[in-house]
Design an enzyme around this catalytic site. Structure first.
Site, PDB file in Angstrom:
ATOM      1  N   ASN A  14       0.866  -1.174   0.000  1.00 31.42           N
ATOM      2  CA  ASN A  14       0.000   0.000   0.000  1.00 31.42           C
ATOM      3  C   ASN A  14       0.907   1.230   0.000  1.00 31.42           C
ATOM      4  OD1 ASN A  14      -1.727   2.094   0.535  1.00 31.42           O
ATOM      5  ND2 ASN A  14      -2.729   1.112   2.291  1.00 31.42           N
ATOM      6  N   LYS A  36       3.137   0.906   3.196  1.00 33.53           N
ATOM      7  CA  LYS A  36       2.804  -0.141   4.167  1.00 33.53           C
ATOM      8  C   LYS A  36       2.861  -1.482   3.451  1.00 33.53           C
ATOM      9  CE  LYS A  36      -0.528   2.730   6.567  1.00 33.53           C
ATOM     10  NZ  LYS A  36      -1.898   3.080   6.243  1.00 33.53           N
ATOM     11  N   ARG A  47      -2.543  -1.934  -3.568  1.00 36.71           N
ATOM     12  CA  ARG A  47      -3.682  -1.032  -3.442  1.00 36.71           C
ATOM     13  C   ARG A  47      -3.463   0.120  -4.411  1.00 36.71           C
ATOM     14  NH1 ARG A  47      -4.472   3.714   0.407  1.00 36.71           N
ATOM     15  NH2 ARG A  47      -6.652   4.194   0.147  1.00 36.71           N
ATOM     16  N   GLY A 102     -10.276   3.564  12.581  1.00 30.34           N
ATOM     17  CA  GLY A 102      -9.754   4.038  13.870  1.00 30.34           C
ATOM     18  C   GLY A 102     -10.782   4.647  14.808  1.00 30.34           C
ATOM     19  N   VAL A 103     -11.531   5.628  14.331  1.00 30.48           N
ATOM     20  CA  VAL A 103     -12.531   6.281  15.169  1.00 30.48           C
ATOM     21  C   VAL A 103     -13.752   5.373  15.338  1.00 30.48           C
ATOM     22  CG1 VAL A 103     -14.071   8.273  15.385  1.00 30.48           C
ATOM     23  CG2 VAL A 103     -11.760   8.579  14.453  1.00 30.48           C
ATOM     24  N   ASN A 150     -13.102   2.482  17.702  1.00 33.80           N
ATOM     25  CA  ASN A 150     -12.622   2.762  19.060  1.00 33.80           C
ATOM     26  C   ASN A 150     -13.379   3.821  19.841  1.00 33.80           C
ATOM     27  OD1 ASN A 150     -10.197   1.014  19.134  1.00 33.80           O
ATOM     28  ND2 ASN A 150      -9.621   2.260  17.385  1.00 33.80           N
ATOM     29  N   GLU A 190      -8.223  -3.966   5.282  1.00 31.94           N
ATOM     30  CA  GLU A 190      -8.061  -3.766   3.846  1.00 31.94           C
ATOM     31  C   GLU A 190      -6.979  -4.666   3.274  1.00 31.94           C
ATOM     32  OE1 GLU A 190      -8.124   0.566   4.874  1.00 31.94           O
ATOM     33  OE2 GLU A 190      -8.774   0.767   2.810  1.00 31.94           O
TER      34      GLU A 190
HETATM   35  P1  AMP Z   1      -7.205   5.035  10.768  1.00 31.34           P
HETATM   36  O1  AMP Z   1      -7.041   6.029   9.650  1.00 31.34           O
HETATM   37  O2  AMP Z   1      -8.292   4.049  10.525  1.00 31.34           O
HETATM   38  O3  AMP Z   1      -5.915   4.396  11.198  1.00 31.34           O
HETATM   39  O4  AMP Z   1      -7.695   5.906  12.026  1.00 31.34           O
HETATM   40  C1  AMP Z   1      -6.831   6.802  12.684  1.00 31.34           C
HETATM   41  C2  AMP Z   1      -7.619   7.661  13.655  1.00 31.34           C
HETATM   42  O5  AMP Z   1      -8.355   6.839  14.568  1.00 31.34           O
HETATM   43  C3  AMP Z   1      -6.743   8.505  14.573  1.00 31.34           C
HETATM   44  O6  AMP Z   1      -6.415   9.730  13.984  1.00 31.34           O
HETATM   45  C4  AMP Z   1      -7.629   8.718  15.771  1.00 31.34           C
HETATM   46  O7  AMP Z   1      -8.394   9.902  15.619  1.00 31.34           O
HETATM   47  C5  AMP Z   1      -8.577   7.554  15.756  1.00 31.34           C
HETATM   48  N1  AMP Z   1      -8.396   6.649  16.908  1.00 31.34           N
HETATM   49  C6  AMP Z   1      -7.498   5.661  17.062  1.00 31.34           C
HETATM   50  N2  AMP Z   1      -7.652   5.067  18.270  1.00 31.34           N
HETATM   51  C7  AMP Z   1      -8.661   5.709  18.902  1.00 31.34           C
HETATM   52  C8  AMP Z   1      -9.300   5.574  20.166  1.00 31.34           C
HETATM   53  N3  AMP Z   1      -8.921   4.660  21.040  1.00 31.34           N
HETATM   54  N4  AMP Z   1     -10.316   6.420  20.459  1.00 31.34           N
HETATM   55  C9  AMP Z   1     -10.721   7.356  19.580  1.00 31.34           C
HETATM   56  N5  AMP Z   1     -10.154   7.522  18.371  1.00 31.34           N
HETATM   57  C10 AMP Z   1      -9.147   6.718  18.020  1.00 31.34           C
END
Ligand code: AMP
Length: 387
Positions: free
Chosen positions: A14, A21, A79, A318-319, A322, A372
């Protein structure tokens, strides 16, 4: 496994705008043998360019005894961000395919060139192996014209390829299928709204496994509020900034892509930091959260109307995976739409796919981790096996 067994390993690459990655998977059991990231390409302290980043990734794998020269390697999956209207499915890479991806560079100037370099280096290292391009746009190719077209002059749109392509397609496809699994139903039987909330964020409406609408458009800038990207703005804002603010195109580009979204609203793009600041009573963090959630609810309402019947709303990335607070706020008081979150289940931190709605909820609310790389490896392996 003996020496003559067919190779089952797939390397997934990727190549992003500033990082590469990689993951090596064994498709016999879908286990992950290695993964890593080479960051800060072209930045201080990093490697000079994408070719050097890929060499570094190859060296890291070699050090772990998993070099690219391994006879167990079956294929390499890449990707690729933009497939335009030409690529609507994973595609075996040939010279002609590389030329076509090259032709799509104007639609994804930050991403497709990095993807092309990744492909070139990998083909140089293993010219004998099948290599597959998996497009971020492909899952959205089924979006009907009514949702894909912008209401602008038709000739201009045609001339410049201006239409909704959508992105994060591999994730939307993987997560919508996994949600059907979680509900114990066939993908063809369920209507799902997928909320992919990472640093980039997008929503999609999936009817019976087929994507019918998505929030990202010509570029990954449209739609939801993101870490540093604005998502939807009145196009008149751009004109105003150019006419009244005197900003040029590159400045507007940087503003909307790098200095907007959560970061622009409150100075932080990480939802964890925003949560901490909200707990301390920080007003700009609270506002950023509220704008983020409001936009999500708008898309949820819109895609509910697009689908008519919604079986599940699913959060990922991520958001989405979590942040119980974002999920709770996005779905608060939506009982009239048949959505009731179970606050206790929603607050539990867990790794796997799970349902967080109350038993009384007509629409299931799910959290499904996206993967992914696994999705790309599956597509790649499947195509390689047919060679
Ligand atoms: P991703 O692009 O899927 O890797 O998501 C990255 C984003 O996920 C980060 O910038 C954070 O804002 C969010 N994130 C990761 N861990 C947490 C958590 N435990 N609680 C809230 N937001 C999180």
């Amino acid at each position: 496994m003996n020496g003559t067994a067919a190779p089952t390993r797939v390397l997934v690459l990727n190549s992003g705008s500033s990082s590469v990655k990689y993951q090596l998977l064994d498709m016999a059991d879908e286990s992950r043998l290695a993964s890593g990231v080479v960051e800060r390409i072209g930045e201080e302290g990093g490697v000079p360019d994408h070719a050097a980043a890929l060499d570094r990734a190859a060296a890291e794998l070699r050090e772990r005894g998993l070099g690219l020269d391994s006879p167990q390697l079956a294929a390499i999956g890449h990707r690729v961000v933009h497939g335009g209207t030409r690529f609507t499915a994973p595609t075996l890479i040939t010279d002609e395919v590389v030329d076509e991806i090259e032709r799509l560079v104007p639609l994804a100037p930050l991403h497709n060139p990095a993807n092309i370099t990744g492909i070139a280096v990998a083909r140089r290292l293993r010219p004998d192996l099948p290599q597959v391009a998996v497009f971020d746009t492909a899952f959205h190719a089924t979006i009907p014209e009514a949702a894909a077209r912008y209401a602008i002059d038709a000739e201009t749109a045609e001339k410049y390829g201006i239409r909704r392509y959508g992105f994060h397609g591999t994730s939307h496809a993987f997560v919508s299928a996994a949600t059907a699994d979680l509900l114990g139903r066939a993908p063809g039987d369920v209507n799902v709204i997928v909320l992919h909330l990472g640093n980039g964020a997008s929503a999609s409406a999936v009817r019976g496994g087929v994507c019918v609408d998505t929030s990202m458009g010509l570029t990954p800038l449209e739609g939801l509020v993101m870490g540093t990207r604005s998502g939807d703005v009145d196009p008149g804002v751009l004109l105003h900034l150019e006419r009244v603010g005197g900003l040029d195109t590159d400045e507007v580009d940087r503003l909307l892509n790098k200095r907007s979204g959560l970061l622009g609203l409150c100075g932080a793009n990480d939802m964890r930091e925003i949560g901490r600041r909200m707990a301390e009573g920080d007003e700009s963090a609270q506002l950023a959260f509220d704008v983020y959630v409001h936009r999500l609810r708008r898309y949820l309402g819109a895609f509910t109307a697009v689908l008519g019947r919604v079986d599940a709303v699913v959060f990922t990335a991520g958001v989405g995976e979590n942040s119980a607070a974002v999920r709770e706020a996005a779905l608060r008081d939506l009982e009239p739409l048949g959505i009731v979150v179970d606050s206790v289940r929603n607050a539990v931190r867990a790794a796997g796919p799970r349902i967080v709605s109350a038993p009384s909820s007509r629409v299931a609310v799910a959290v499904v981790p996206t993967d992914e790389e696994l999705a790309i490896a599956r597509d790649t392996y499947e195509l390689a096996l047919r060679q």
